[in-house]
Design a protein around this motif. Structure first.
Motif, PDB file in Angstrom:
ATOM      1  N   LYS A 140       0.830  -1.211   0.000  1.00  0.00           N
ATOM      2  CA  LYS A 140       0.000   0.000   0.000  1.00  0.00           C
ATOM      3  C   LYS A 140       0.858   1.251   0.000  1.00  0.00           C
ATOM      4  N   LYS A 141       2.066   1.106   0.504  1.00  0.00           N
ATOM      5  CA  LYS A 141       2.945   2.284   0.583  1.00  0.00           C
ATOM      6  C   LYS A 141       3.325   2.817  -0.787  1.00  0.00           C
ATOM      7  N   VAL A 142       3.142   1.974  -1.816  1.00  0.00           N
ATOM      8  CA  VAL A 142       3.443   2.456  -3.169  1.00  0.00           C
ATOM      9  C   VAL A 142       2.360   3.418  -3.636  1.00  0.00           C
ATOM     10  N   ILE A 143       1.124   3.184  -3.190  1.00  0.00           N
ATOM     11  CA  ILE A 143       0.044   3.995  -3.725  1.00  0.00           C
ATOM     12  C   ILE A 143      -0.396   5.104  -2.784  1.00  0.00           C
ATOM     13  N   GLU A 144      -0.016   4.981  -1.510  1.00  0.00           N
ATOM     14  CA  GLU A 144      -0.394   6.019  -0.554  1.00  0.00           C
ATOM     15  C   GLU A 144       0.795   6.353   0.324  1.00  0.00           C
ATOM     16  N   PRO A 145       1.030   7.605   0.577  1.00  0.00           N
ATOM     17  CA  PRO A 145       2.149   7.933   1.441  1.00  0.00           C
ATOM     18  C   PRO A 145       1.816   7.509   2.860  1.00  0.00           C
ATOM     19  N   ASP A 146       2.838   7.115   3.624  1.00  0.00           N
ATOM     20  CA  ASP A 146       2.491   6.806   5.005  1.00  0.00           C
ATOM     21  C   ASP A 146       3.134   7.845   5.904  1.00  0.00           C
ATOM     22  N   PHE A 147       2.274   8.754   6.348  1.00  0.00           N
ATOM     23  CA  PHE A 147       2.737   9.884   7.146  1.00  0.00           C
ATOM     24  C   PHE A 147       2.513   9.598   8.617  1.00  0.00           C
ATOM     25  N   SER A 148       3.387  10.122   9.426  1.00  0.00           N
ATOM     26  CA  SER A 148       3.146  10.060  10.865  1.00  0.00           C
ATOM     27  C   SER A 148       2.085  11.112  11.185  1.00  0.00           C
ATOM     28  N   SER A 149       1.455  10.958  12.357  1.00  0.00           N
ATOM     29  CA  SER A 149       0.363  11.879  12.679  1.00  0.00           C
ATOM     30  C   SER A 149       0.879  13.310  12.795  1.00  0.00           C
ATOM     31  N   GLU A 150       2.132  13.420  13.212  1.00  0.00           N
ATOM     32  CA  GLU A 150       2.732  14.746  13.345  1.00  0.00           C
ATOM     33  C   GLU A 150       2.847  15.394  11.962  1.00  0.00           C
ATOM     34  N   HIS A 151       3.272  14.559  11.003  1.00  0.00           N
ATOM     35  CA  HIS A 151       3.372  15.027   9.626  1.00  0.00           C
ATOM     36  C   HIS A 151       2.018  15.486   9.109  1.00  0.00           C
ATOM     37  N   ILE A 152       1.005  14.668   9.377  1.00  0.00           N
ATOM     38  CA  ILE A 152      -0.318  14.966   8.848  1.00  0.00           C
ATOM     39  C   ILE A 152      -0.791  16.317   9.350  1.00  0.00           C
ATOM     40  N   GLU A 153      -0.522  16.569  10.615  1.00  0.00           N
ATOM     41  CA  GLU A 153      -0.950  17.827  11.204  1.00  0.00           C
ATOM     42  C   GLU A 153      -0.282  19.007  10.501  1.00  0.00           C
ATOM     43  N   LYS A 154       1.029  18.874  10.346  1.00  0.00           N
ATOM     44  CA  LYS A 154       1.783  19.930   9.677  1.00  0.00           C
ATOM     45  C   LYS A 154       1.270  20.134   8.262  1.00  0.00           C
ATOM     46  N   LEU A 155       1.031  18.990   7.614  1.00  0.00           N
ATOM     47  CA  LEU A 155       0.586  19.006   6.225  1.00  0.00           C
ATOM     48  C   LEU A 155      -0.709  19.775   6.094  1.00  0.00           C
ATOM     49  N   GLN A 156      -1.614  19.509   7.057  1.00  0.00           N
ATOM     50  CA  GLN A 156      -2.891  20.197   6.989  1.00  0.00           C
ATOM     51  C   GLN A 156      -2.717  21.693   7.181  1.00  0.00           C
ATOM     52  N   GLY A 157      -1.773  22.033   8.054  1.00  0.00           N
ATOM     53  CA  GLY A 157      -1.481  23.433   8.266  1.00  0.00           C
ATOM     54  C   GLY A 157      -1.042  24.105   6.972  1.00  0.00           C
ATOM     55  N   LEU A 158      -0.158  23.421   6.257  1.00  0.00           N
ATOM     56  CA  LEU A 158       0.355  23.988   5.011  1.00  0.00           C
ATOM     57  C   LEU A 158      -0.740  24.091   3.962  1.00  0.00           C
ATOM     58  N   CYS A 159      -1.542  23.031   3.896  1.00  0.00           N
ATOM     59  CA  CYS A 159      -2.571  23.014   2.861  1.00  0.00           C
ATOM     60  C   CYS A 159      -3.643  24.067   3.124  1.00  0.00           C
TER      61      CYS A 159
END
Lengths: 565, 701
Positions: B481-500
């Motif tokens: 599944k890692k080929v088709i979806e990135p596997d982000f840590s929850s910390e990453h996801i939070e930051k990502l949402q901030g950026l987006c």
């Protein structure tokens, strides 16, 4: 006329749905829908065909007898062929069945003062109405392009009349004549190339993070051009044949109408799969394009490629704000020299893709390279091979160049440097040959137009002494000074053939010699052949290079056959 | 054919990864079962509690903790065994295990057997290796094993697990030993940083490379280099399965169930006559006309080229941008055993690298080939002993292959579509945050180590189906599944949402894709149309009606036809056809209107045309048409229709909607109002024109 014929010949290949009409002005004969003087409609607007082009090119020879020209003085003073011509042309375009395409009137003339001979009283009026007519046409979405031709010894003067008719700014005016001549040349020398309209291949959404997606259009900017579709014809009647396909069950001979199941042998069993299951297996994600991360450009190796790239450009249509995010990402990637790695979940062949940003390049002629990203399809581990590791199994050794070798190679590269090379310079010789064949067959021309193969290197240029010297220096350093002699010796050795081949050759010579000692025809007539030994019989056969296999009777029969008895 | 022995480390330090190992090795066998069913596979486990192998039985001592399974034809049973790998309890010695595996291969095949023989070791190389026999250093012992393997043509591959970052540094001695073994036997050592890499590191088969070309590369007529050309990448596709026929009775055990495709060419005059191959000619389109080209003609007229590779010259690498590469790449290597050739290629490759240039070559792989390819050679320098420098070769396009489409410059976009400084900073951070290649040596999701998830799932499904014909399609393996979806840590996801959140993205409701719309429309139609057709009792079945291929916009149901055509993807021309057809319908509707009876339909069509043109980015097509329509309607018989258009606020397609439109949003809005104001003068002009025409006609008459 020649330019027009050439243009038609390229147009029929590049834009085969275009419609073209031809009409002459200042003619002796008249032939047009409005029966105006001095206008001859040679071809009504129609799609191009071989006969259209043939008629046009043959007109070059018999123009005078069919249409004839008139210097304008023979009409009544009130006649205005230019005005009439525009009017007729506009009428032709108006009648066209397909509406609302780009419509153009290309006006070819060498007369910079069309109302030279007109009655001075009506001249001003003529001028006014003609200009008005041109304006009206333009208002109807018809553009008028002027192709002025200078008469010998006389420059075409735009200022007399035409600058008002085609409404130009002053600064354009000075460049116009130069540009016009160039366009004229272009008309003649355009490449035969099927043109495509810009069209979105697919609209996709690019998912950057959960909940954040942008809309993109995908475009095919580089795709191999093919000879185009063909249909099967019955060669006796030249009518199309209908192909009928049937699926036949090999067990029963019955015709299979629908088959939703597929099968294969696996693990010594027959495994069945339905089409739906197959589709489900292949569809591993619903997301069309999913961002996985970013890598430095150096990670994209030259062998990371499978098929032509696809161009991506943002689209506001599905998701508002896509352009803004796309541009921001585009700029960040360029600044940091990175590309984006993403998964392209296409249902037929999903792949990892590299999204490589491309900056816009504009020169004085316009856009050379649009801004956007190229989507490059990456191979998987199982697709990549390592031949460089495997083939060196064979002994012999490998050498890596030292500085002296590299320096000589650099000198060579400098000499054979193609400055400002672009792939636009090189046409596909096979495709151009195909087009010129079609043209010759279609127009029933006697000779096929020669196509220059521009993929061939410039061998004349490579014979220049300065280049030969550099090449020789490279060869001497890398191969050694005696290379050519060594090669020649090796070649001679090879020509002699291998040891077995040499043996075979010697044996054949012996056989021929031995075989000459016998009078085979006489022996055969007397029925004496069977008295000879097999070895003796084989002399004959070997001498004649016939097979030597089989029992004695077979050998004899073979000899008799060869003697024609 | 290949014989493969898996040597698997099951010692305690491996326990966390064993389930990945069993999945990855089982996946290899699942593939072998499909197209390499004659391959043979053996298994050696080390680090086990018990001991069971031939060498132990012979020697009577040593080879502790090694259990071997004999080499047999690949079968489902072995897959089952791999799927349930036992866990060992001692630290195992991989050198001993390799010796056992080598011994198995010798005993099974002796010297005689041809074909590929391969040992594949999977270990984390954390367990200590025993001291070698007396009087021998470790390296000497390994040397001896390598020699033996070389003699018998056994290839050695190893996957070293380094998933735990802390342990990355340790075990470097082992890596050295294994790399030495691998390079001696032309195998490969792969460092595996993630479970995903393990799938990619295990090669299901060895491909024996075959040459595409052997011969000279001609630099100038007097200077040649002997080269061999191989494929560097070749896409492995999901195999195509055979069509199944259920005509044969179930009881017939010998039935093949094979379906044969039969194509018959029938004369268009008389459908009972079939035309033999010799009598058929290809008809190519020349304009609207078909030009027959018989096979003979084709043979004599077609382009042919002489075999050979010729150098055209050298140019800056920037002149051949990356997206020009057309196909799967090839590799130009020096003729094996030819030292001169390898030196010449090495000199050129290194010189190209230093000057950042590339070589352009014209290639004809076979004598009399009907086309030529133009390609670019880029250097591939070797960093390993015994491996020559070579060139990557990629096909570049001809002038005919490039389509020049213009796109609006980013700088010309309306200010609302340009990113602000903060927004650009946000994407800068995003690019840094999701960096997959933080340093030169670390790179995640490397193509070389990433396995094709579709193939894995396909073969796994086949395997499941072979056990149980009713098996359902399995979920994609978690690891893959890692080929088709990135596997982000929850910390990453939070930051990502901030950026987006820096960007406002609004999904428009009306913008479903054509296919979805048609499906939705078809569903509606289904419900409505079915009873109709049923009661009508005509010969037309609903099926034949529904599956009818739409080829043009008909007057009966123009909007639906139009949308179906736009959705057709089998040819480029449908979009053009659809738009032209729709325009014609609209004009026809207006021309035939009587007291405005067709206006509603025409309006619907116009609206459909507009949204279609927006989707297809055909703003010019629509805008030109719209202007003509305006001319046609305003102040004339159809002016009431135009009023309706204005009322529905249909106007030109603006830049905001389609980027290459030449109309600004204001201009689009203004178009409607300005036109109404201008109404008076236009009518006057129009009238004049008609007078003029009358006069002209009158004169002529």
């Amino acid at each position: 006329m020649e330019s027009i014929t050439e243009d038609l010949k390229t147009r029929i290949i590049s834009r085969d749905s275009d419609e073209v009409g031809i009409c002459f002005i200042n003619t002796r004969e008249k032939n047009n829908s409005l029966s105006s003087e001095g206008v001859y409609t040679f071809k009504e607007l129609s799609k191009l065909s071989a006969s259209f082009i043939k008629d046009t090119s043959s007109l070059c020879e018999n123009f005078d007898s069919v249409i004839g020209s008139n210097d304008g003085s023979n009409y009544g003073a009130r006649e205005n062929p230019l005005y009439n011509g525009l009017w007729v042309a506009q009428g032709m375009l108006g009648k066209s069945a397909t509406k609302n395409l780009g419509k153009r009137i290309l006006l070819f003339t060498n007369n910079d003062d069309p109302f030279e001979n007109a009655d001075p009283v009506t001249k001003a009026d003529m001028r006014r109405t003609t200009i008005q007519r041109a304006k009206d046409s333009q208002d109807l979405g018809i553009s008028i392009e002027l192709y002025p031709m200078s008469r010998p010894g006389e420059e075409f003067n735009l200022n007399i009349f035409y600058k008002d008719m085609i409404t130009m700014e002053d600064d354009e005016l000075s460049n116009f004549m130069v540009g016009a001549e160039k366009r004229f040349e272009e008309l003649k020398a355009r490449m035969r190339k099927k043109l495509f309209q810009k069209r979105v291949v697919r609209k996709i959404t690019f998912t950057i993070a959960n909940g954040t997606s942008i809309g993109l259009g995908t475009y095919a900017m580089v795709r191999p051009a093919t000879t185009g579709k063909y249909e099967w014809l019955d060669s006796t009647t030249n009518k199309p044949v209908k192909s009928e396909r049937a699926l036949i069950c090999t067990d029963t001979g019955a015709i299979v109408t629908e088959s939703t199941k597929r099968f294969t042998h696996y693990n010594s069993k027959r495994v069945l799969m339905t089409r739906e299951e197959l589709a489900e297996v292949k569809k591993i994600t619903d997301v069309q394009l999913r961002l996985l991360g970013f890598k430095s450009i150096a990670c994209l190796k030259d062998y990371h490629n499978l098929r032509p790239a696809t161009f991506l450009y943002p689209s506001e249509e599905a998701i508002k704000g896509s352009t803004c995010l796309f541009i921001a990402l585009h700029r960040s990637l360029i600044r940091q020299k990175k590309f984006a790695l993403a998964f392209h979940g296409n249902s037929t062949s999903p792949h990892l893709v590299a999204l490589v940003p491309q900056e816009e390049i504009v020169n004085e002629y316009g856009q050379v390279q649009p801004p956007g990203m190229h989507m490059i399809y990456l191979p998987y581990a199982e697709d990549i091979r390592q031949p460089e590791k495997v083939i060196n199994l064979s002994k012999g050794g490998v050498e890596i160049a030292a500085k002296e070798h590299i320096d000589k190679a650099m000198a060579l590269i400098k000499k054979l440097h193609l400055r400002e090379f672009t792939v636009y310079d090189i046409q596909n010789p096979a495709l151009q040959r195909h087009y010129s064949n079609l043209q010759a067959l279609g127009l029933q021309e006697d000779t096929v137009e020669e196509v220059e193969d521009c993929t061939l290197p410039d061998e004349e240029g490579m014979k220049r002494p300065s280049i030969v010297a550099v090449v020789q220096a490279f060869k001497d350093t890398v191969y050694g000074a005696d290379h050519d002699q060594e090669e020649a010796a090796a070649e001679a050795e090879r020509a002699k053939g291998s040891v077995t081949a040499q043996k075979r050759k010697a044996a054949a010579e012996v056989a021929t010699k031995e075989s000459e000692k016998y009078n085979w025809r006489q022996l055969a007539l007397d029925g004496e052949l069977k008295k000879l030994t097999v070895v003796e019989l084989k002399y004959y056969l070997a001498g004649k290079k016939l097979p030597l296999s089989g029992k004695k009777e077979i050998l004899i029969e073979r000899i008799l056959n060869d003697l024609g008895m | 054919q290949e014989s493969l022995v898996f040597v698997l480390d099951v010692s305690p330090s491996m326990h966390p990864y064993l389930h990945h190992v069993s999945k990855a090795t089982a996946a290899v066998l699942e593939r072998k079962l499909f197209n390499h069913k004659n391959d043979e596979v053996g298994l050696v486990l080390f680090g086990m509690e018990e001991t069971d192998n031939d060498l132990r039985r012979e020697v009577g001592e040593a080879y502790e903790g090694i259990v071997s399974e004999p080499i047999t034809l690949v079968d489902g049973e072995l897959v089952t065994k791999l799927r349930a790998l036992p866990r060992g309890c001692y630290a195992g010695d991989y050198v001993d295990a390799i010796v056992v595996a080598t011994d198995m291969i010798f005993k099974k095949y002796g010297d005689g057997k041809k074909g590929n023989k391969r040992i594949c070791l999977i270990t984390d190389a954390q367990s200590p290796i025993k001291e070698p026999m007396e009087g021998m250093s470790m390296m000497e012992q390994v040397e001896k094993i390598a020699e033996k393997m070389e003699d018998h043509g056994v290839k050695f591959d190893a996957a070293i697990l380094r998933m735990n970052e802390e342990k990355r540094e340790s075990g470097s001695e082992s890596t050295e030993i294994l790399e030495n073994l691998a390079s001696r036997t032309h195998g490969e050592v792969t460092t595996v940083e993630s479970p995903l890499c393990l799938f990619g590191a295990l090669k299901p088969r060895t491909v024996t490379p075959t040459t595409l070309y052997r011969g000279d590369m001609e630099m100038t007529p007097g200077a040649r280099i002997k080269v061999w050309v191989y494929k560097k990448a070749a896409q492995e596709r999901v195999p195509s399965l055979k069509v199944y026929s259920d005509k044969a009775p179930q009881s017939d055990a010998l039935a093949t169930h094979v379906v044969k495709m039969d194509t018959d060419y029938k004369s268009s005059d008389d459908p009972t006559v079939s035309i033999p191959k010799a009598q058929r000619a290809k008809g190519y389109y020349y304009g609207q006309q078909l030009i027959p080209v018989t096979p003979d003609m084709e043979l004599s007229l077609k382009f042919t080229a002489d075999k050979g590779v010729k150098l055209l010259g050298f140019t800056e690498a920037a002149n051949i941008p990356r997206h020009y590469y057309m196909k799967e790449p090839n590799l130009f290597v020096p003729e094996p055993g030819n030292r001169k050739a390898s030196l010449a290629i090495s000199a050129l490759a290194r010189a190209l690298k230093q000057t950042n240039m590339v070589a352009l070559v014209r290639c004809v792989w076979r004598q009399g080939q009907r086309n030529v390819v133009m390609g670019v050679l880029t250097p591939n320098l070797s960093f390993e002993d015994g491996i020559a420098d070579s060139f990557y070769f990629n096909i570049v396009p001809f002038a005919e292959d490039i389509r020049e489409f213009g796109f609006a410059s980013f700088d010309d976009r309306p200010a609302s579509q340009l990113p602000s400084k903060q927004q650009e900073e946000a994407t800068d951070l995003l690019v840094q945050m999701l960096d997959l290649s933080p340093s030169d040596s670390v790179e995640s999701l490397q193509p070389e180590k990433t396995s094709n998830p579709v193939l894995q799932r396909f073969y796994h499904f086949l395997y499941l189906k072979s056990l149980n014909p009713d098996a359902l399609v399995p979920q994609l393996d978690e690891t893959l599944k890692k080929v088709i979806e990135p596997d982000f840590s929850s910390e990453h996801i939070e930051k990502l949402q901030g950026l987006c959140s820096q960007f406002t993205l609004k999904t428009k409701n009306s913008t479903k894709f054509w296919k979805d719309r048609i499906e939705a429309a078809a569903k509606d139609d289904d419900a409505e149309a079915k009873p109709d057709v049923d009661t009508s009792g005509s010969g037309l079945s609903f099926d034949s009606f529904a599956t009818r291929q739409v080829e043009e916009v008909g007057s009966l149901n123009p909007v639906q036809d139009f949308q179906t055509l736009l959705a057709r993807r089998d040819s480029d021309e449908w979009v053009g056809k659809a738009i032209q057809g729709m325009k014609k319908i609209i004009i026809d509707l207006l021309d035939s209107s009587y007291k405005g009876n067709t206006y509603d339909k025409a309006l619907t069509c116009l609206a459909a045309l507009r949204s279609g043109c927006v989707m297809q980015e055909e703003s010019k097509e629509f805008n030109d048409f719209f202007r003509v329509l305006a001319d046609k309607c305003q102040g004339k018989r159809l002016s009431d229709f135009w009023d309706a258009v204005i009322q529905r606020k249909l106007t030109l397609i603006s830049k905001g909607e389609v980027s290459d439109s030449d109309v600004t949003e204001e201009a689009a809005l203004a178009f409607l109002t300005s036109r109404t104001v201008k109404e008076e003068p236009t009518t006057a002009e129009e009238a004049e024109e008609i007078d003029e025409m009358d006069a002209l006609l009158g004169e002529a008459v």
